[in-house]
Design an enzyme around this catalytic site. Structure first.
Site, PDB file in Angstrom:
ATOM      1  N   LYS A   9      32.548  21.119 -12.003  1.00 48.03           N
ATOM      2  CA  LYS A   9      31.509  20.156 -10.966  1.00 48.03           C
ATOM      3  C   LYS A   9      31.774  18.657 -12.139  1.00 48.03           C
ATOM      4  O   LYS A   9      31.285  18.990 -13.057  1.00 48.03           O
ATOM      5  CB  LYS A   9      30.113  21.227 -11.730  1.00 48.03           C
ATOM      6  CG  LYS A   9      28.826  20.330 -11.406  1.00 48.03           C
ATOM      7  CD  LYS A   9      27.916  20.540 -10.256  1.00 48.03           C
ATOM      8  CE  LYS A   9      26.955  20.195  -9.901  1.00 48.03           C
ATOM      9  NZ  LYS A   9      27.333  19.736  -8.578  1.00 48.03           N
ATOM     10  N   SER A  19      34.554  20.379  -6.766  1.00 51.38           N
ATOM     11  CA  SER A  19      34.148  20.227  -8.158  1.00 51.38           C
ATOM     12  C   SER A  19      32.731  20.938  -6.926  1.00 51.38           C
ATOM     13  O   SER A  19      31.962  20.043  -5.957  1.00 51.38           O
ATOM     14  CB  SER A  19      33.783  18.693  -7.734  1.00 51.38           C
ATOM     15  OG  SER A  19      32.955  18.207  -9.053  1.00 51.38           O
ATOM     16  N   ILE A  52      22.283  18.620  -5.292  1.00 48.60           N
ATOM     17  CA  ILE A  52      21.508  19.466  -6.714  1.00 48.60           C
ATOM     18  C   ILE A  52      21.025  18.265  -7.373  1.00 48.60           C
ATOM     19  O   ILE A  52      20.282  19.049  -8.558  1.00 48.60           O
ATOM     20  CB  ILE A  52      22.885  20.261  -7.030  1.00 48.60           C
ATOM     21  CG1 ILE A  52      23.347  21.370  -6.368  1.00 48.60           C
ATOM     22  CG2 ILE A  52      23.278  20.600  -8.495  1.00 48.60           C
ATOM     23  CD1 ILE A  52      22.490  22.057  -6.018  1.00 48.60           C
ATOM     24  N   ASN A  62      23.160  20.242   0.609  1.00 51.10           N
ATOM     25  CA  ASN A  62      22.852  20.142  -0.387  1.00 51.10           C
ATOM     26  C   ASN A  62      22.356  18.524  -1.524  1.00 51.10           C
ATOM     27  O   ASN A  62      22.807  18.099  -1.359  1.00 51.10           O
ATOM     28  CB  ASN A  62      23.943  21.387  -1.631  1.00 51.10           C
ATOM     29  CG  ASN A  62      24.819  20.105  -2.579  1.00 51.10           C
ATOM     30  OD1 ASN A  62      24.433  18.856  -3.066  1.00 51.10           O
ATOM     31  ND2 ASN A  62      26.188  19.187  -1.728  1.00 51.10           N
ATOM     32  N   CYS A  76      27.930   8.850  -6.106  1.00 54.63           N
ATOM     33  CA  CYS A  76      26.527   8.884  -7.517  1.00 54.63           C
ATOM     34  C   CYS A  76      25.286   7.489  -6.448  1.00 54.63           C
ATOM     35  O   CYS A  76      26.790   6.156  -6.378  1.00 54.63           O
ATOM     36  CB  CYS A  76      26.485   8.618  -8.330  1.00 54.63           C
ATOM     37  SG  CYS A  76      28.088  10.324  -8.491  1.00 54.63           S
ATOM     38  N   ASN A 115      34.190  13.569   0.571  1.00 60.60           N
ATOM     39  CA  ASN A 115      32.878  13.922  -0.552  1.00 60.60           C
ATOM     40  C   ASN A 115      31.935  14.992   0.691  1.00 60.60           C
ATOM     41  O   ASN A 115      31.960  14.500   2.110  1.00 60.60           O
ATOM     42  CB  ASN A 115      31.969  13.006  -0.994  1.00 60.60           C
ATOM     43  CG  ASN A 115      31.386  14.125  -1.924  1.00 60.60           C
ATOM     44  OD1 ASN A 115      30.426  15.033  -2.241  1.00 60.60           O
ATOM     45  ND2 ASN A 115      31.434  13.347  -3.731  1.00 60.60           N
ATOM     46  N   THR A 116      30.319  15.166   0.732  1.00 59.05           N
ATOM     47  CA  THR A 116      29.750  15.777   1.694  1.00 59.05           C
ATOM     48  C   THR A 116      29.225  14.365   2.580  1.00 59.05           C
ATOM     49  O   THR A 116      29.319  12.758   2.175  1.00 59.05           O
ATOM     50  CB  THR A 116      28.454  16.380   1.682  1.00 59.05           C
ATOM     51  OG1 THR A 116      27.648  15.424   0.200  1.00 59.05           O
ATOM     52  CG2 THR A 116      28.923  17.181   0.421  1.00 59.05           C
TER      53      THR A 116
END
Ligand code: FAD
Ligand code: FAD
Ligand code: FMN
Ligand code: FMN
Ligand code: FES
Ligand code: FES
Lengths: 284, 340, 340, 284
Positions: C61, C37, C87, C85, C146, C210-211
């Site tokens: 995404k 994603s 974004i 990143n 998030c 995830n990152t």
């Protein structure tokens, strides 16, 4: 004492399955003894490969237009050795050496056998030369999987009293293993010391045969090394000390050459329970 | 605070005059670059590559109470811009360490920060007590990234409670003036919470970061590559994680002494750590790549500071936290190609 | 389970016959490589480099309820073997996404896993409800990394409670047969605990990782390089962290569907993830380096599996967890130089 | 449509402060329009540098012994560009292109000005040629910090109706900036469209001057790009759409060429509050 120098690639040439690299290494080549190794920085400044790669020092020329130079014999194994053999003349290279404990040479002009497996013959050239200078008898056995994985047979033949070759596939010399011929050779020549460099199982068997014949053995091992200079503790193997206690010794600074009868060959890759500081049932 | 400028073998005609001294909560060092624990053994092997006294201090390999064999091999794997290790704290035990290694370092004249590690809270206390009598210890770094044998091998550093217990024990058994640095693991949800706990327990400051838990599977044997299955990831790969941890801690604790580490390979990298808030910077894995790295990095850092107009190292610490410049009125007449 | 072998443009005379199909808890895919994603937009731009239908699925995404501008630039920094990143989830909002992007993907015949993201638990629920009516959604990936706007920007994925709340809301508003994958953050003390929470809340499986939270400081401006200050670290640098997370989860949940990701750049890397326990592997940052990476990696993986004697991809999943071989009696007579 | 090909370095030559690289790029060079760019994989397989680097396509030769070839002009900026200019003949290179939206050419044979800052002149050569073919008047202004950072003045002089040069230090041409001379040139030649490539502040000023003269402007921007193909969203800037709404558009796929009057130059690097989906006080 080891030093770190910025050397230069003088030459990369193929030799069977291997590549011979000549490097300028001022300040290093002058102090090399047979069995010493060096490490090279790999991949350039922006490389993702952080760790240096170790190679036995094959030959040194301490004079000449380039100052001290030396040769190594490289078998392509993975990405670092691949990068290395792709170098071109005049490329810079970061060298640390000489490293490790070299072979211990006999004081007396005794009879010796040198056993090399694959590129393991590389450090034996200098050794053979120095042994001849001391008046030792030098019989050499080289072995490899196939003919092209033998290194330096022709030249060793010149240096040695006798040269015996074995290959797993019989493509050159006797079909079989170096250890198939070692015993009888020792018997015939009353060998006092065996020097060996090659894969671990070969070293193990060489050490056993030497012991069987009441001879010393000096084995140069190859363990994965992160630093090569003794600070990281990645390169250890179980070795019995003079006090009879087993310790995990660093191959880079306490080796790479060990007395064959001191290494607990069958336990390499493990911590034998009787090692100093080994984990106990209740402990760490 | 001492104000010694880097002199001697590290000096160089072109080196800008920068006061490189740093102060770590009572520990004054003439320079801010240290070796990272476990990446310099006890210093001896590095002395052939650079002058050990030229850098801030030698942080020794974490020592335990008793001799320790470490884990089986393979103990390392190279990874992209990093490496995994699983050494298992091989070492001679505190007594031999003091007699043999500390004595040598003292004679050599190097400043020494001793790193200690234990399997129980009690063991940490005993180590601290044992070190109390040793003159040449400049500070203690408490490596709390060790499995707690009394709590299912849970790593002390991963919970505020156990981290605090260890630091408390070390504080209680140490000279009250002894600077203590708790070495934190980045493998936690909230590193500021752990920092808070160790500071309350008596840590003078923190060392961040220890390695990140990682793993490599050998695609030939199709098993974990390391004998220890998992290992610690270090090197430039983890640098952004280290910078973030230092930044977060500096945000929360404006004046806490911080020793930063994790992937520093150049003076610019070290500068990044300093700007984020580190009062000193340890060099670990880079030593394996370049055995003279600590000394080289210190010189590069001095140059980088000088080039940016710093006269004192201390002024750069945490500089990236300064308030934003006033929003500059973009004057499009002001462009020139020099800025390209 | 479908048994389709990779055919068509991906096929190749020399490609070994391996059944590449995989099953992700009710979701059968003809092949195990997905896009990650945020690294493939909605697939369209990649279609010029490889056939989108040749890989397992496109993971889109993360989409939010409303259009979203994302963060200010700079949004990225290159780091050693990785990148950062920040974004800020720029995107058109769910409605336009369905009309525009999903419709195109459906027409193109690609399998689609839709990633959703929200600022509140309620928003996740609404997104799930909105997707309920859309036929072409093969599965939903719930990006819980998030910030929760209702809880001081705490990231949902970092606490078992908030992670579980989000998954619960999505489950409640989705078709009960819809496969749901909770995408986990590695920035936690115990990823198994979070996995347990999301599984209990109704996740079909998990996507890891995830990152990793990181940061870069620009040594010229001497400020954080990213406008968003911190950012997510991705790429080969974090691969060992991803392998470790997958390994830990597979150890704890022997049959949980796992989508693995984090630094996969080659078929061998993907194999590492599969051996550690991944049922499918997403390719993210590698796409920026090589836009045909997903398709290349799938072919390389098939070759690597074939070379190791696997006839079915599924047999390799978690293979590195198999019990140790019986201690082999080292027979020193058995060495040969071929093993060098 | 962009393709990914394995090309080869044909030549690396210095040109003032820059290097001109010639590459084979079969399948790419055939489809290039002025303003297109390409991206190159950097550092080789084991490099720690993951991201591709973007370069404007300077020239193409679609025939010849090597099939399609093309040139780029490289200014060394950091480690990636350094690596690139150190390449040697026959080194392989991974190329993706052509990328982005090219310059929009005028249908009528109008009067145009082309403005290049530093290596920003690179994409203007092809543009000037095509404009001349369409019967347009082409005045060129080149500017740079110093003479050696000007690229291609001699050849552009041949292609252009007039060439004006400015340098910040006055080492060649007029001392000052390209925008010091743009207004009067436009006035003198009744310019209808200005094309520009160079640093952001230059583009901003060019766009303003063009608007002041009721002319169109086409500006090729340079934003840091992680992917170059539209999938990552790192390269955005605020641009006003035909509907009057500001959106964060991707420089790689919706640019790099934008209408100068559409870009919110002063807000580049920010999210203007009236952008579609901008964070609101209560929101994200
Ligand atoms: C003391 C010593 C002497 C050596 N002498 C020679 C020599 O003369 N000629 C020669 O060709 N090779 C020699 N080797 C082996 C050589 O160092 C490895 O082949 C090389 O490190 C492999 O690197 P790579 O990047 O090609 O492989 P990769 O598998 O990509 O390397 C990954 C990592 O594992 C390590 N590694 C992998 N294989 C070995 C190995 N066999 N030994 C040690 N580390 C390894 C690498 O150093 C690196 O850190 C010697 C090794 C040692 C320790
Ligand atoms: C559409 C486009 C066209 C370009 N055309 C040219 C050209 O014709 N000639 C030329 O010399 N350069 C050109 N550039 C700039 C060139 O891409 C950068 O100089 C280069 O990426 C810098 O890489 P580095 O590794 O040397 O620098 P580093 O600073 O080490 O790069 C680190 C990261 O930042 C990115 N980055 C740094 N500076 C820039 C920049 N100015 N623009 C974009 N990304 C940057 C890099 O791509 C990389 O990801 C262009 C850029 C874009 C976006
Ligand atoms: C081989 C090796 C051994 C280590 N041993 C220790 C140790 O004993 N005690 C400790 O606190 N940290 C130890 N570390 C962690 C380092 O001190 C350092 O925190 C970490 O590696 C990150 O820094 P670097 O990237 O510069 O190496 C070790 C690291 C490595 C690579
Ligand atoms: C530029 C970029 C944008 C991303 N956007 C998202 C996103 O929107 N949703 C999400 O769940 N993960 C996102 N990720 C994380 C990736 O999906 C992936 O989990 C992570 O990058 C690790 O994989 P990789 O190393 O292969 O990239 C993004 C990563 C990058 C690099
Ligand atoms: S390789 Fe580091 S101690 Fe031997
Ligand atoms: S660079 Fe990735 S979207 Fe433009």
């Amino acid at each position: 004492m080891a030093v770190q120098v910025r050397g230069e690639i003088l030459d990369v040439r193929r030799a069977g399955a291997y590549h011979v690299l000549s490097l300028t290494a001022p300040g290093i080549s002058e102090n090399v003894k047979p069995g010493h190794f060096l490490t090279l920085g790999i991949g350039g400044e922006e490389s993702s490969m952080l760790l240096r790669r170790a190679f036995a020092i094959h030959r040194v020329q301490s004079r000449g237009v380039y100052g001290g130079t030396l040769d190594i014999v490289v078998g392509v194994h993975g990405k670092g050795t691949k990068w290395l053999v792709d170098r071109r003349r005049h490329d810079p290279i970061d060298i640390v050496g000489p490293l490790g404990r070299p072979f211990v040479l006999p004081k007396e002009p005794v009879s010796t056998v040198l056993v090399g497996g694959g590129y393991g013959s590389a450090p034996l050239f200098m050794l053979a030369e120095q042994m001849r200078e001391r008046g030792c008898r030098v019989d050499v056995i080289l072995g490899a999987a196939t003919e092209e994985k033998l290194y330096g047979a022709l030249e060793l033949k010149r240096l040695a009293s006798t040269l015996t070759i074995t290959t797993d596939d019989g493509s050159l010399g006797q079909r079989g293993r170096v250890t198939d011929v070692l015993g009888s050779l020792m018997q015939a020549n009353d060998t006092a010391v065996v020097y060996a460099c090659g894969p671990m199982p070969m070293l193990q068997r060489v050490a056993e045969i030497a012991s069987d014949h009441q001879a010393y053995s000096q084995c140069a091992v190859e363990e994965a090394m992160a630093c090569g200079i003794g600070v990281c503790m990645t390169c250890v193997l179980p070795v019995i000390g003079e006090d009879g206690v087993t310790r995990m010794l660093r191959a880079c600074t306490e080796g790479p050459v060990f007395r064959g009868d001191r290494v607990r060959w069958s336990d390499v890759g493990t911590i034998p329970p009787d090692t100093l500081g080994a984990p106990t049932a209740g402990g760490h | 605070m001492t104000r010694a400028l880097i002199k001697g073998p590290v000096a160089d005609a072109a080196l800008p005059e920068v006061d490189m001294s740093t102060s770590l909560g009572g520990l004054a060092l003439p320079a801010p670059i240290l070796t990272a624990s476990g990446c310099a053994a006890s210093g001896r092997e590095l002395d052939q590559f650079f002058d050990l006294t030229s850098i801030g201090a030698i942080v020794t390999k974490s020592i335990m109470l008793n001799p320790r064999s470490g884990r089986a091999t393979p103990r390392m794997a190279e990874t992209p811009s990093g490496m995994l290790n699983s050494i298992g704290l091989q070492g001679p035990g505190i007594d031999r360490f003091i007699e043999h290694d500390l004595a040598w370092l003292e004679e050599r004249g190097a400043r020494v920060i001793v790193s200690i590690a234990g399997g129980t809270v009690d063991e940490y206390g005993k180590l601290a007590a044992r070190l109390r009598t040793v003159r040449s210890v400049a500070a203690i770094e408490v490596n709390i990234s060790c499995p707690n044998v009394e709590d299912r091998g849970q790593v002390f550093a991963c919970r505020a409670g156990s981290a605090s217990d260890v630091v408390h024990a070390v504080r209680r058994h140490s000279d009250p003036r002894m600077p203590l640095f708790a070495k934190l693991s980045p493998d936690v949800t909230d590193i500021v919470e752990i920092t808070d706990a160790v500071v309350r327990a008596g840590a003078t400051g923190v060392s961040v970061i220890n390695t990140v838990l990682g793993m490599v599977i050998d695609t030939d044997t199709m098993r974990p590559h390391l004998a220890g299955v998992t290992g610690g990831l270090s090197g430039p790969a983890i640098r952004p994680v280290a910078v973030r941890c230092i930044w977060q801690i500096r945000q929360a604790f404006p004046s806490l002494p911080i020793i930063g580490m994790g992937g520093v390979r150049s003076g610019k990298d070290a500068l990044e750590f300093v700007l984020a808030g580190a009062n000193a910077v340890s060099v670990g894995t880079a030593v394996f790549h370049d055995p003279s790295a600590p000394s080289r990095i210190q010189i590069e850092l001095q140059r980088a500071l000088g080039a940016r107009g710093f006269r004192r190292f201390a002024d750069a610490v945490g500089f990236a936290h300064r308030p934003a410049d006033l929003p500059r009125e973009e004057d499009p007449d002001e462009f020139d190609f020099i800025s390209e």
